[in-house]
Design a protein around this motif. Sequence first.
Motif, PDB file in Angstrom:
ATOM      1  N   LEU A 198       0.751  -1.142  -0.251  1.00 50.68           N
ATOM      2  CA  LEU A 198       0.016   0.119  -0.243  1.00 50.68           C
ATOM      3  C   LEU A 198       0.174   1.013  -0.421  1.00 50.68           C
ATOM      4  O   LEU A 198       0.802   1.672  -0.492  1.00 50.68           O
ATOM      5  N   MET A 199       2.204   1.262   1.127  1.00 50.69           N
ATOM      6  CA  MET A 199       2.550   2.464   1.145  1.00 50.69           C
ATOM      7  C   MET A 199       3.591   2.631  -0.896  1.00 50.69           C
ATOM      8  O   MET A 199       4.532   3.721  -0.587  1.00 50.69           O
ATOM      9  N   PHE A 200       4.050   1.608  -1.063  1.00 46.86           N
ATOM     10  CA  PHE A 200       5.234   1.163  -2.040  1.00 46.86           C
ATOM     11  C   PHE A 200       4.181   1.573  -3.656  1.00 46.86           C
ATOM     12  O   PHE A 200       4.682   0.196  -3.890  1.00 46.86           O
ATOM     13  N   LEU A 261      -7.745   1.772 -11.537  1.00 51.79           N
ATOM     14  CA  LEU A 261      -8.508   0.872 -11.619  1.00 51.79           C
ATOM     15  C   LEU A 261      -9.255   0.466 -10.406  1.00 51.79           C
ATOM     16  O   LEU A 261     -10.378   0.240 -10.386  1.00 51.79           O
ATOM     17  N   TRP A 262      -8.543   1.311  -9.052  1.00 53.44           N
ATOM     18  CA  TRP A 262      -9.280   1.651  -7.942  1.00 53.44           C
ATOM     19  C   TRP A 262      -9.542   3.111  -7.583  1.00 53.44           C
ATOM     20  O   TRP A 262     -10.812   3.945  -7.798  1.00 53.44           O
ATOM     21  N   LEU A 263      -8.483   4.039  -7.315  1.00 52.11           N
ATOM     22  CA  LEU A 263      -8.442   4.912  -7.235  1.00 52.11           C
ATOM     23  C   LEU A 263      -7.124   5.957  -7.177  1.00 52.11           C
ATOM     24  O   LEU A 263      -5.767   4.504  -7.533  1.00 52.11           O
ATOM     25  N   GLU A 264      -7.008   7.044  -7.623  1.00 48.22           N
ATOM     26  CA  GLU A 264      -5.493   7.578  -7.748  1.00 48.22           C
ATOM     27  C   GLU A 264      -5.303   8.591  -6.943  1.00 48.22           C
ATOM     28  O   GLU A 264      -5.671   9.403  -6.052  1.00 48.22           O
ATOM     29  N   PRO A 265      -3.958   7.779  -6.414  1.00 43.80           N
ATOM     30  CA  PRO A 265      -3.412   8.098  -4.898  1.00 43.80           C
ATOM     31  C   PRO A 265      -3.858  10.112  -4.547  1.00 43.80           C
ATOM     32  O   PRO A 265      -4.764  10.728  -3.293  1.00 43.80           O
ATOM     33  N   ARG A 271     -10.513   9.280   0.525  1.00 47.06           N
ATOM     34  CA  ARG A 271     -10.496   7.830   0.353  1.00 47.06           C
ATOM     35  C   ARG A 271      -9.304   6.774   0.926  1.00 47.06           C
ATOM     36  O   ARG A 271      -9.915   6.110   1.491  1.00 47.06           O
ATOM     37  N   LEU A 272      -8.147   7.081   0.450  1.00 48.80           N
ATOM     38  CA  LEU A 272      -6.609   6.515   0.907  1.00 48.80           C
ATOM     39  C   LEU A 272      -6.945   6.717   2.091  1.00 48.80           C
ATOM     40  O   LEU A 272      -6.868   5.054   2.946  1.00 48.80           O
ATOM     41  N   LEU A 273      -7.111   7.335   2.611  1.00 54.10           N
ATOM     42  CA  LEU A 273      -6.728   7.390   4.113  1.00 54.10           C
ATOM     43  C   LEU A 273      -8.020   6.818   4.965  1.00 54.10           C
ATOM     44  O   LEU A 273      -7.410   6.187   6.052  1.00 54.10           O
ATOM     45  N   ALA A 274      -9.406   6.858   4.573  1.00 51.67           N
ATOM     46  CA  ALA A 274     -10.604   5.974   5.218  1.00 51.67           C
ATOM     47  C   ALA A 274      -9.705   4.656   4.619  1.00 51.67           C
ATOM     48  O   ALA A 274     -10.334   3.716   5.958  1.00 51.67           O
ATOM     49  N   PHE A 391       2.066   7.741   3.318  1.00 52.25           N
ATOM     50  CA  PHE A 391       3.668   7.030   2.450  1.00 52.25           C
ATOM     51  C   PHE A 391       2.940   6.695   1.310  1.00 52.25           C
ATOM     52  O   PHE A 391       4.161   6.575   0.525  1.00 52.25           O
ATOM     53  N   GLY A 392       1.955   6.434   0.462  1.00 51.47           N
ATOM     54  CA  GLY A 392       1.411   5.682  -0.384  1.00 51.47           C
ATOM     55  C   GLY A 392       1.103   7.489  -0.832  1.00 51.47           C
ATOM     56  O   GLY A 392       1.708   7.303  -2.317  1.00 51.47           O
ATOM     57  N   LEU A 393       0.623   8.468  -0.580  1.00 52.50           N
ATOM     58  CA  LEU A 393       0.402   9.236  -0.494  1.00 52.50           C
ATOM     59  C   LEU A 393       2.255   9.914  -1.559  1.00 52.50           C
ATOM     60  O   LEU A 393       2.420  10.941  -2.614  1.00 52.50           O
ATOM     61  N   THR A 394       3.428   9.685  -0.429  1.00 55.43           N
ATOM     62  CA  THR A 394       4.235  10.171  -0.931  1.00 55.43           C
ATOM     63  C   THR A 394       4.643   9.799  -1.959  1.00 55.43           C
ATOM     64  O   THR A 394       5.735  10.008  -3.018  1.00 55.43           O
ATOM     65  N   HIS A 395       5.097   8.118  -1.673  1.00 56.59           N
ATOM     66  CA  HIS A 395       5.300   7.669  -3.591  1.00 56.59           C
ATOM     67  C   HIS A 395       4.967   8.172  -4.522  1.00 56.59           C
ATOM     68  O   HIS A 395       5.177   8.588  -5.728  1.00 56.59           O
TER      69      HIS A 395
END
Length: 494
Positions: A198-200, A261-265, A271-274, A391-395
């Motif tokens: 999820l983070m990478f 396919l799912w979401l763009e961070p 949404r990713l945070l939730a 960290f997913g957003l950071t990546h």
Amino acid sequence: MLRAEVAVPVRMRRVAIVAPEQALRETLVRIAESGRVEVDLAGDGGPDIRGPAATRLQRLRAESAQPVLSDAPPDLDALERAGRTDLLAGEAQLEERLGSAVHHGAVAALAGWCPEAEVGATAARIAGAGGALVPLRTPRGVDPPTLLTGADTVRPRVAARTVRRSFTPLVSTYGTVPYADLDPTMAAGIVYVVMFGLMFGDAGHGLLLVVIALLLRAGRPRRLAALHRLWPFVAGAGLAAALAGVAYGEFFGPTGVLPVLWLEPLEEPMRLLAVAVGLGAVLLAGAYAAGIVNRWREGGLASALYATTGIAGAALYLGLAVGAGYMWLGEVVFGVVGAVIAVVGLVLAGTGLYATTAGGPGGAVQTGIQLFDAVVRIGSNVVSFARLAAFGLTHAALGAIVWDGTTALAGRGAVGVAAAVVVFLVGNAVAFSLEALVAGVQALRLEFYELFSRLFEGEGRPFRPWHLPVQHLTGSAAAEEETVRQGPAREESS
């Protein structure tokens, strides 16, 4: 049957190694060669047992060599003259165990531990030397040593032994699992690679990790040969990152190679945070469930009922979770039910915590502080999983910066294209290295502090079998040994 075996550490059996005096050496040599028995030493906590071989080894003052045992009693003086520190080191270990034996008439015995599944094979192995492996009752108040399923010392009975072995360092780095507790190896490994992915989340970077894993499997580069056994772990992390990248539409950044396919961070951070916090809540619930089982196995119903990592803590967590449902949905029934469950959890936890204090007003104050800390910890632990999204957003942001720079340069002629290639390669190399390190550390932190802290309250003792290679003096080896023995005598006669 297999599922039960992989859920707990390897079952251990207390054993006695019994042999006639004249057969004790050969019996212990076979024990060392099998590598299946941990032998108790009289020197543990007592005086040092130093025999002739250890004395000669100390006199040589050579660098420590890999200990090797001779299957026949060697000439220690000849070994010292020949500088055979490996055989002297092996004999020194053998002397330590011979000195730890209990003697009764013409019979000697030592106590130890052996995996239950290996008792029969080990007994048959030493029977040829005249020895016997006798199962004993486990002494009261003594916990057997811990060996996790899939470790090298015991042949695993599951097809996924290679994967389990690669996940084992996750658990052993935190500490030794108590013998009574569940073995979390497989679950810990799966949870880790999911959080890492999820983070990478980038399909290109994930596939690079898979390539690195395949290189490790092939033993390349040689300087990293010690990491060979970790290749399934690295491959799993790479696959998880690649799958997350496919879901995010990331392939070496937002290059457009893959659809979202799912979401763009960067477009849907909330949404990713939730999702990250929701996943953390589920993982914490699983940790509480495992903690209840561990407390029950360690100390019975009372231990499971009153521990903050047992039923009491789980009830408090559940009550707070249901109360959060009231805040989210606005339904009063959620608030009432949540408050009741949380109060029950607080009462149970307070009872258990107060029992560990000196009592009186001081004990009550201490209990109140600990209860407040437990409530705060639950909230902070759940929120802590927001770092999966952060960290997913950071990546994703790093990938976007590199790709924006690449596309900006690519439209400026041949020089711009060359510069764009350099920016793309160097930028992705930096993003890959930095984010792999950060995601790896953060996933480890979440596993240790948020999850393992609820699974384990103490630490066990690792199983350390006595295992030495044995030099069998047959054929050329026997001739070489005879040369070592006769060499000084020939010199004197000449």
